[in-house]
Design an enzyme around this catalytic site. Sequence first.
Site, short mmCIF file in Angstrom:
data_model
loop_
_atom_site.label_atom_id
_atom_site.label_comp_id
_atom_site.label_asym_id
_atom_site.label_seq_id
_atom_site.Cartn_x
_atom_site.Cartn_y
_atom_site.Cartn_z
N GLU A 41 0.83 -1.20 0.00
CA GLU A 41 0.00 0.00 0.00
C GLU A 41 0.87 1.26 0.00
O GLU A 41 1.89 1.33 0.69
CB GLU A 41 -0.89 -0.02 1.25
CG GLU A 41 -1.83 1.15 1.41
CD GLU A 41 -2.70 1.00 2.65
OE1 GLU A 41 -3.59 1.85 2.85
OE2 GLU A 41 -2.50 0.03 3.42
N LYS A 114 -9.08 2.79 -2.58
CA LYS A 114 -9.45 2.12 -1.34
C LYS A 114 -10.81 2.59 -0.84
O LYS A 114 -11.09 3.80 -0.80
CB LYS A 114 -8.38 2.40 -0.28
CG LYS A 114 -8.54 1.65 1.03
CD LYS A 114 -7.34 1.94 1.94
CE LYS A 114 -7.39 1.20 3.25
NZ LYS A 114 -6.19 1.47 4.09
N CYS A 154 -5.54 -3.15 1.74
CA CYS A 154 -5.48 -3.34 3.19
C CYS A 154 -6.85 -3.56 3.84
O CYS A 154 -7.41 -4.63 3.78
CB CYS A 154 -4.73 -2.19 3.86
SG CYS A 154 -3.97 -2.66 5.45
N LYS A 187 0.04 -10.20 15.89
CA LYS A 187 -0.77 -9.87 14.73
C LYS A 187 -0.40 -10.66 13.47
O LYS A 187 -1.30 -10.98 12.68
CB LYS A 187 -0.70 -8.37 14.44
CG LYS A 187 -1.70 -7.89 13.40
CD LYS A 187 -1.64 -6.37 13.28
CE LYS A 187 -2.64 -5.85 12.27
NZ LYS A 187 -2.56 -4.37 12.13
N LEU A 287 24.22 3.65 30.30
CA LEU A 287 24.19 2.24 30.67
C LEU A 287 24.35 2.14 32.18
O LEU A 287 25.41 2.42 32.72
CB LEU A 287 25.32 1.50 29.95
CG LEU A 287 25.22 -0.02 29.85
CD1 LEU A 287 23.94 -0.43 29.14
CD2 LEU A 287 26.42 -0.58 29.11
N SER A 288 23.25 1.77 32.85
CA SER A 288 23.21 1.87 34.30
C SER A 288 23.57 0.59 35.03
O SER A 288 23.80 0.60 36.24
CB SER A 288 21.80 2.28 34.74
OG SER A 288 20.87 1.24 34.45
N ILE A 291 18.25 -3.49 33.88
CA ILE A 291 17.79 -4.36 32.80
C ILE A 291 17.25 -3.58 31.60
O ILE A 291 17.38 -4.03 30.45
CB ILE A 291 16.74 -5.36 33.32
CG1 ILE A 291 16.56 -6.51 32.32
CG2 ILE A 291 15.42 -4.66 33.65
CD1 ILE A 291 15.86 -7.70 32.88
N THR A 393 15.60 5.01 27.69
CA THR A 393 15.49 3.60 28.09
C THR A 393 14.26 3.30 28.94
O THR A 393 14.17 2.23 29.54
CB THR A 393 16.76 3.16 28.85
OG1 THR A 393 16.91 3.95 30.03
CG2 THR A 393 18.00 3.32 27.98
N GLU A 398 7.07 1.92 33.51
CA GLU A 398 7.55 3.16 34.12
C GLU A 398 6.83 4.36 33.53
O GLU A 398 6.41 5.28 34.26
CB GLU A 398 9.05 3.29 33.90
CG GLU A 398 9.88 2.26 34.62
CD GLU A 398 11.34 2.32 34.22
OE1 GLU A 398 12.16 1.70 34.92
OE2 GLU A 398 11.66 2.99 33.22
#
Length: 539
Positions: A41, A114, A154, A187, A287-288, A291, A393, A398
């Site tokens: 599309e 469409k 679609c 999906k 970079l702490s 995770i 990050t 959070e």
Amino acid sequence: MRICLAQINTTAGDMRGNQQRILNAIEQAQKDHADIIVFPELTISGYGCGDWLLHDYFIGDCLQALHEIVPKCTDLVAVIGLPRTAPVGEDGQPRCYNSAAVIQNGHLLGFYDKQALPNYLIFDETRHFVPGSGDGVFQINLNNKEISLGVSICEDLWHQAQAVKNQADQGADLLVNLGASPYVLGKPVRRHQQFAQTARQLNTPLVYVNAIGGQDDLIFDGHSGLVNGPDSELLPGFKEVIETHDMAHLKSTTADNNPLSDLYSALVLALKDYVRKNGFSEVILGLSGGIDSALVVTLAVDALGADKVHALLLPSQYSSDHSVDDAQTLADNLGIKSDIVPIKSGHDVFENQLTPHFENYHRGLTDENLQARIRGLLLMAFSNNQNQLVLATSNKSESAVGYSTLYGDMVGGFSPIIDVYKTQVFALCQFRNEQQPVIPENIITKPPSAELRPDQKDSDSLPDYDILDAILNAYIEQRQSPQSIAKVLELEQSVVMDVIQKVNRSEYKRYQAAIGPAVSGMKLGTDRRMPMTFRYNHE
């Protein structure tokens, strides 16, 4: 009948680049002796052009690109997506058609426009397009035989699929669908199952070609397919593929139902394309030793290569030695450049400056947020100096409850896991380590902590993440009431209400957060659109 599926990665607005990709695919199809080549599309313009679709000159450039492609379509039929001008509506506002051009042997046979325009969740097609009319059936000649080709786009194939049903009722020999169906978790399997079921119900062979690539916060996963009676075949997902298939000899493959593998591939593709398509070449992040940053840096290396990723280790006076060691071990495992830049000296300066002005300075969040903002300032300084895109990050858990610092750890130009719950972050890290163990086990197993005060843990402020994510999923994705959530999850209603109040109060933060890829069915701020100024009592 030999069909070439051109699952190509276009860029919104890059008519010349997209045109060249189209021409390359047509040349490949001609070499493979394909009878028909089908594209996604809005191939020429790319999907996600926004209000550029309301500019006549933009649409004109798309049509010009098409007219230059038409003479190249020799010895085959090509079906190519593009926007084209539609009559001005009663409101006087410009609109366009979302069209598919059908070309045979260097001649434009016509357009299908469409008809089913989605206007829910991320979709806003009625803002830019008007629905088409007509049956979308084209008569083509293949090997001296008249073939009736039903063309749709679609959404025309989803749900009730009335346009496609009409084509089958008119005797279409082959149904062709051009798609730009964005990825969400699970999906690809659902899409193929529904399309295959529709084709079998209509007793008509089907070819559908889905877009591939990242576009802002959308990810198109590909997974294009062919269906012929009981047999069906899928192209691989998350990469460009140009393949010719014989409709009479399909391999009967199905979608790989591995949600973690798909999710990880989707995030890698989104990050890679956002960086590449926006003209960046390198990224930087903090970079702490936690995770979230571990997952983001690993995604970045898989997307861009280790030489394009730079990590800053920004320990505070509260950072544990093992966090710094874990972060450095991960950087070494990935082979990326890393620098340790302690924030204590900068923190001391601000503390000395601010302490005389605030009573009980060290009580509350002021000092914690200050440390996060010093880190953000340093990341942006490196970004400016070295022309590197900062990766944020924050994860969805959070972001939902506002457990992040505005202008601090939220700083960045792209946020790769902003739609990934914390429990999924753990699962993705474990999945990645199963492919190749690079993330230190201690990063995965230690209790999450922002390390902005002594002995701090996330669980001091939030429920355990398996509980938090269950509440968030029920409230955000399922739109359940606090009372229902508490009952189903067997939780105290006060716990549920505290989480929900955090979600509602944090809307202003999310409005200012970095863009990131949508991978769930209800991305905050994109699918779930809430006002910042609002007063409603759930109780």
